[in-house]
Scaffold this active site. Structure first.
Site, short mmCIF file in Angstrom:
data_model
loop_
_atom_site.label_atom_id
_atom_site.label_comp_id
_atom_site.label_asym_id
_atom_site.label_seq_id
_atom_site.Cartn_x
_atom_site.Cartn_y
_atom_site.Cartn_z
N GLN A 50 -6.57 -4.04 -12.84
CA GLN A 50 -6.29 -2.61 -12.83
C GLN A 50 -7.49 -1.76 -13.23
OE1 GLN A 50 -2.43 -3.26 -15.11
NE2 GLN A 50 -1.96 -1.47 -13.86
N CYS A 107 4.10 1.31 -13.48
CA CYS A 107 2.79 0.64 -13.45
C CYS A 107 1.72 1.71 -13.38
CB CYS A 107 2.71 -0.28 -12.24
SG CYS A 107 1.14 -1.15 -12.08
N LEU A 108 0.69 1.55 -14.21
CA LEU A 108 -0.38 2.55 -14.24
C LEU A 108 -1.12 2.65 -12.90
CD1 LEU A 108 -1.81 1.87 -17.82
CD2 LEU A 108 -0.33 3.75 -17.09
N HIS A 149 5.02 -8.88 -15.96
CA HIS A 149 4.41 -7.85 -15.11
C HIS A 149 2.89 -8.02 -15.07
CE1 HIS A 149 4.25 -3.53 -13.61
NE2 HIS A 149 3.00 -3.72 -13.97
N HIS A 153 0.04 -9.33 -12.12
CA HIS A 153 -1.22 -8.66 -11.74
C HIS A 153 -2.37 -9.67 -11.66
CE1 HIS A 153 -0.77 -4.36 -11.34
NE2 HIS A 153 -0.11 -4.26 -12.49
#
Length: 195
Positions: A50, A107-108, A149, A153
Site C-alpha cells: 500500500q 481499506c486505505l 486483511h 495484501h
C-alpha cells in the site's frame, strides 16, 4: 515520514511481497514511516504494497478501535491485545481458525468504499517482529480481521476480491473511476519523468 498510499489500479497492489531476509536500517525506517502513515490516515493496518513496496511486511494497531473489540491468546492463554500493539508482522504465516463471521471493512487503498466481508473469526499467526524475533499468537475479533486483511495484501489479494459478487457490482462505478484515476496518475508520473 508520511508516505503516499497507493490506490486501487496500481499494479503493486497485485504483487506478492518478497520475503524479508534481514532487518536492515531501510526496513526499520519503512516500518516507522508505515506506522506514521497509517496513524495519519486513522487506519488499523497497512501493508507494504500500500506504500509501493512489494514486501512481506505489515503494521497493525487496533488500540483506537474501541467499538470493535479484539482478542488475543499467547501460548494458549488469554492476553490483552494492547500488550502487543503496535504490531509489526514480517513474513507472516497465518492459519484461519473457527467459523466465518461477517463484518464491515474498509481499506486505505479504496477511499470511501466499505463493505461487509466474510472472514474467519480467529487466526493463528507466526511471524517475525521488527527486531527479527519470532512471534506467535491467536487473534480474534478486529485483530483477526486486520491480520487476514493485511496478509491478503501481502499476497496480492484485495478486499474487493472477498466481496460478494452482487456487492462488488454495486461498487462497480466507484471502482472503475478509482482505477481510471490511478492509471491516469501513473501515466502522468511516467510522462513527467521522461521530460
Amino acid at each position: 515520514m508520511i508516505l503516499e498510499i497507493i490506490k486501487y489500479g496500481h499494479p503493486v497492489l497485485r504483487q506478492k511481497g518478497a520475503t524479508i531476509e534481514k532487518i536492515t536500517p531501510e526496513i526499520k525506517k519503512l516500518i516507522a514511516d508505515m506506522f506514521e502513515t497509517m496513524n495519519e490516515r486513522h487506519g488499523v493496518g497497512l501493508a507494504a504494497q500500500q506504500v509501493g513496496r512489494a514486501l512481506q511486511l505489515t503494521v497493525i494497531d487496533v488500540r483506537e478501535a474501541k467499538d470493535r473489540p479484539s482478542t488475543l491468546e499467547l501460548k494458549g492463554k488469554p492476553a490483552d491485545p494492547n500488550e502487543i500493539m503496535p504490531l509489526v508482522l514480517i513474513n507472516p504465516e497465518i492459519k484461519p481458525v473457527g467459523e466465518m463471521a461477517v463484518s464491515g471493512e474498509g481499506c486505505l487503498s479504496f477511499p470511501e468504499i466499505f463493505s461487509e466481508i466474510s472472514r474467519h473469526e480467529f487466526v493463528d499467526v507466526k511471524a517475525l517482529n521488527q527486531k527479527g524475533k519470532p512471534v506467535e499468537f491467536r487473534a480474534g475479533g478486529l485483530l483477526a480481521r486486520a491480520v487476514q486483511h493485511e496478509t491478503d495484501h501481502l499476497n496480492g489479494i484485495l478486499f474487493i476480491d472477498r466481496m460478494e459478487r452482487k456487492t462488488k457490482e454495486e461498487f462497480r462505478d466507484e471502482l472503475d473511476a478509482l482505477q481510471v484515476a490511478t492509471k491516469a496518475e501513473l501515466a502522468a508520473a511516467r510522462k513527467s519523468k521522461k521530460t
